[in-house]
Design a protein around this motif. Structure first.
Motif, short mmCIF file in Angstrom:
data_model
loop_
_atom_site.label_atom_id
_atom_site.label_comp_id
_atom_site.label_asym_id
_atom_site.label_seq_id
_atom_site.Cartn_x
_atom_site.Cartn_y
_atom_site.Cartn_z
N ASN A 1 1.19 -1.17 0.10
CA ASN A 1 0.48 -0.23 -0.07
C ASN A 1 1.13 1.10 -0.22
OD1 ASN A 1 -2.48 1.38 -0.21
ND2 ASN A 1 -2.17 1.37 2.17
N ILE A 2 1.68 1.19 -0.13
CA ILE A 2 2.59 2.70 -1.32
C ILE A 2 3.04 3.02 -2.51
CG2 ILE A 2 5.14 3.43 -1.09
CD1 ILE A 2 5.93 1.16 0.53
N LYS A 3 2.61 4.51 -2.47
CA LYS A 3 2.49 4.97 -3.64
C LYS A 3 3.46 5.51 -3.76
CE LYS A 3 -0.78 8.48 -5.50
NZ LYS A 3 -1.53 9.62 -5.77
N ILE A 4 3.58 5.16 -5.54
CA ILE A 4 4.97 5.47 -5.81
C ILE A 4 4.59 6.72 -7.04
CG2 ILE A 4 5.54 3.31 -5.70
CD1 ILE A 4 5.47 2.47 -8.39
N TYR A 5 6.09 7.30 -6.65
CA TYR A 5 6.02 8.37 -8.11
C TYR A 5 7.39 7.97 -8.92
CZ TYR A 5 2.71 10.87 -5.36
OH TYR A 5 1.16 11.21 -4.93
N ARG A 6 7.48 8.71 -9.69
CA ARG A 6 8.50 8.49 -10.76
C ARG A 6 8.31 9.78 -11.77
NH1 ARG A 6 8.14 3.61 -12.85
NH2 ARG A 6 8.89 2.06 -11.07
N PRO A 7 9.52 10.55 -12.37
CA PRO A 7 10.92 10.57 -11.62
C PRO A 7 10.31 10.98 -10.11
CG PRO A 7 10.70 12.03 -12.92
CD PRO A 7 9.49 11.54 -13.32
#
Length: 216
Positions: free
Chosen positions: A124-130
């Motif tokens: 349940n970790i929201k990821i962002y890139r970059p």
């Protein structure tokens, strides 16, 4: 664990630095850290290097105490939450994060964050890139180029300062590096080295010990 704080202003935003390698953005109820490197100690043990198995547990206990202290709604990790392949340390983290189901965990993908997207979803970790942009702040792992429109928050370099004393005495301390346009976080994990050779131009170093934060 003693938590020492120092408030600074960046692009009109008040940020609370701590001697525990994180800062708190009160207006957004957000705790920010970088370079936890979960899996690093197990990775070394796998390759025959006898690193104690309580290294990660000590880091996670410090983070737990900081979460209790600041009571944030969101925790942002600006890269390198993980270190290597899936291993036993990640299983430890899976159990730990279940204690904080009411907190939003967010990760800006770093160069060591190579695990599958399914794992982040499972945790349940929201990821962002970059990067992630929120109001005046831009969160990114490795700050390669400054965007004058935002105040950039990054990690990656594990900043530290070398302090020279009398009789050739020297000590290295972790620090926050702050300029008019950026803040570079110290590595959160205690199982990391300190880079004392990379210092941005016109930088203020906020070094710290267990009992104080001071400007260099």
């Amino acid at each position: 664990m003693q938590i020492i704080t120092k408030n600074i202003f960046c692009k009109e935003e008040e940020l609370t630095l701590t001697n525990q390698r994180v800062f708190y953005w009160k207006r957004k109820e957000t705790l920010v850290l970088s370079d936890l490197h979960i899996g690093k100690s197990a990775h070394f043990r796998k390759h025959g290097i006898p690193i104690p198995d309580n290294v990660l547990k000590k880091d996670l206990n410090r983070l737990k105490q900081l979460i209790i202290y600041f009571n944030p709604k969101t925790v942002i990790v600006v890269g390198d939450l993980f270190h290597a392949e899936f291993n036993s340390d990640i299983e430890t983290f899976k159990i730990w994060i279940l204690e904080f189901k009411n907190i939003n965990f967010e990760l800006i993908i770093g160069n060591h964050d190579r695990l599958s997207a399914d794992l982040y979803m499972d945790l349940n970790i929201k990821i962002y890139r970059p990067n992630k942009i929120e109001d005046n702040l831009c969160f990114v792992h490795d700050n390669i180029k400054i965007d004058e429109n935002y105040f950039t928050v990054s990690g990656h370099t594990h900043p530290g300062v070398l302090i020279k004393g009398k009789a050739k005495q020297k000590i290295k301390l972790p620090c926050f590096q702050v300029t008019n346009n950026q803040l570079i976080l110290p590595a959160f994990s205690l199982f990391t080295g300190l880079n004392t050779s990379n210092c941005p131009e016109n930088c203020i170093n906020y070094a710290f010990t267990d009992a104080a934060i001071f400007t260099i």
